[in-house]
Design a protein around this motif. Sequence first.
Motif, short mmCIF file in Angstrom:
data_model
loop_
_atom_site.label_atom_id
_atom_site.label_comp_id
_atom_site.label_asym_id
_atom_site.label_seq_id
_atom_site.Cartn_x
_atom_site.Cartn_y
_atom_site.Cartn_z
N ASN A 229 0.85 -1.19 0.00
CA ASN A 229 0.00 0.00 0.00
C ASN A 229 0.89 1.24 0.00
OD1 ASN A 229 -2.39 -1.53 0.17
ND2 ASN A 229 -2.17 -1.70 2.39
N VAL A 230 0.71 2.09 -0.99
CA VAL A 230 1.51 3.31 -1.07
C VAL A 230 0.85 4.35 -0.17
CG1 VAL A 230 2.48 5.09 -2.54
CG2 VAL A 230 2.28 2.74 -3.39
N SER A 231 1.43 4.51 1.01
CA SER A 231 0.92 5.44 2.01
C SER A 231 1.75 6.71 1.98
CB SER A 231 0.93 4.77 3.39
OG SER A 231 0.27 5.58 4.34
N SER A 232 1.96 7.35 3.13
CA SER A 232 2.72 8.60 3.17
C SER A 232 3.09 8.93 4.60
CB SER A 232 1.88 9.75 2.59
OG SER A 232 2.53 10.99 2.78
N GLY A 233 4.25 9.56 4.77
CA GLY A 233 4.60 10.09 6.07
C GLY A 233 3.63 11.17 6.53
N MET A 234 2.86 11.71 5.59
CA MET A 234 1.83 12.69 5.94
C MET A 234 0.72 12.06 6.78
SD MET A 234 2.53 15.75 4.72
CE MET A 234 0.98 16.59 4.46
N GLY A 235 0.69 10.74 6.86
CA GLY A 235 -0.28 10.07 7.70
C GLY A 235 0.29 9.63 9.03
N SER A 236 1.48 10.09 9.36
CA SER A 236 2.16 9.70 10.61
C SER A 236 2.12 10.84 11.62
CB SER A 236 3.61 9.33 10.31
OG SER A 236 4.41 9.38 11.47
N PHE A 237 1.66 10.56 12.86
CA PHE A 237 1.69 11.56 13.92
C PHE A 237 3.13 12.02 14.17
CE2 PHE A 237 -2.29 11.83 16.62
CZ PHE A 237 -3.14 11.36 15.64
N ALA A 238 4.03 11.05 14.24
CA ALA A 238 5.42 11.37 14.56
C ALA A 238 6.05 12.26 13.49
CB ALA A 238 6.23 10.08 14.72
N VAL A 239 5.86 11.92 12.25
CA VAL A 239 6.48 12.67 11.16
C VAL A 239 5.88 14.07 11.05
CG1 VAL A 239 6.78 12.78 8.66
CG2 VAL A 239 7.14 10.62 9.87
N THR A 240 4.55 14.17 11.10
CA THR A 240 3.90 15.47 10.93
C THR A 240 4.04 16.36 12.16
OG1 THR A 240 1.77 14.52 11.58
CG2 THR A 240 2.26 14.64 9.21
#
Length: 231
Positions: free
Chosen positions: A130-141
């Motif tokens: 599944n091609v997700s994104s760091g934009m969906g990570s609490f830690a990253v954002t």
Amino acid sequence: MTTTLITGANRSLGYETARRLAAAGHTVLLGARDPDRGRAAADALGVRFVQLDVTDDASVEAAVADVRAREGGLDVLVNNAGLNQPYRPAEELTAADASTVLGTNVVGVVRVTHAFLPLLRASAHPVVVNVSSGMGSFAVTSDPSRVESTLAAPLYCASKAALTMLTVQWAKAWPDVKVNAADPGYTATDFNGHSGPQDVTEGTDAVVELATIGPDGPTGRFLDRSGPVPW
């Protein structure tokens, strides 16, 4: 021979994934909604086009029947098709906008994966990426050192957070299938007006890595080209 279907593969990250996996020896099926663009992309790469609109039940069912009749099975499914949210202030985003974004980025992935699961399970080594994104990570954002922390995209981010959690849950529910999520990172594509610092080859490193894992490879993981992505 490994048979691999990539959704939304007529351009950008999907196209580069198709190119790289075909070069690696996979039998690549290039999924795309638009027949003209899809066939042109497939012809350019020397792979087979499969018409596939992830938001349409009949289109997905027809694609399953096509792959079953032509290839007889499927080894790897790359859920790449996705869309961004409208470029409007957050307070102007509506429930209809949310339905559109989540309908493609989450519900579309469920629709395609559910439909192709019987063909995948006929494989000796089924893989879903599944091609997700760091934009969906609490830690990253929430990390001020990351560019993702400077952006506000509520619907897109919510859709990718949901997709990553789907990945974890499917990995738990389906021990016979390797299910992982990839974060391409900030990559210059049509998706963002070619504003990212990475090129599409760098952006597909994690996708290709997860699409080519062996029987002892990971499942339920969220990776970018440098390794695990914090949640």
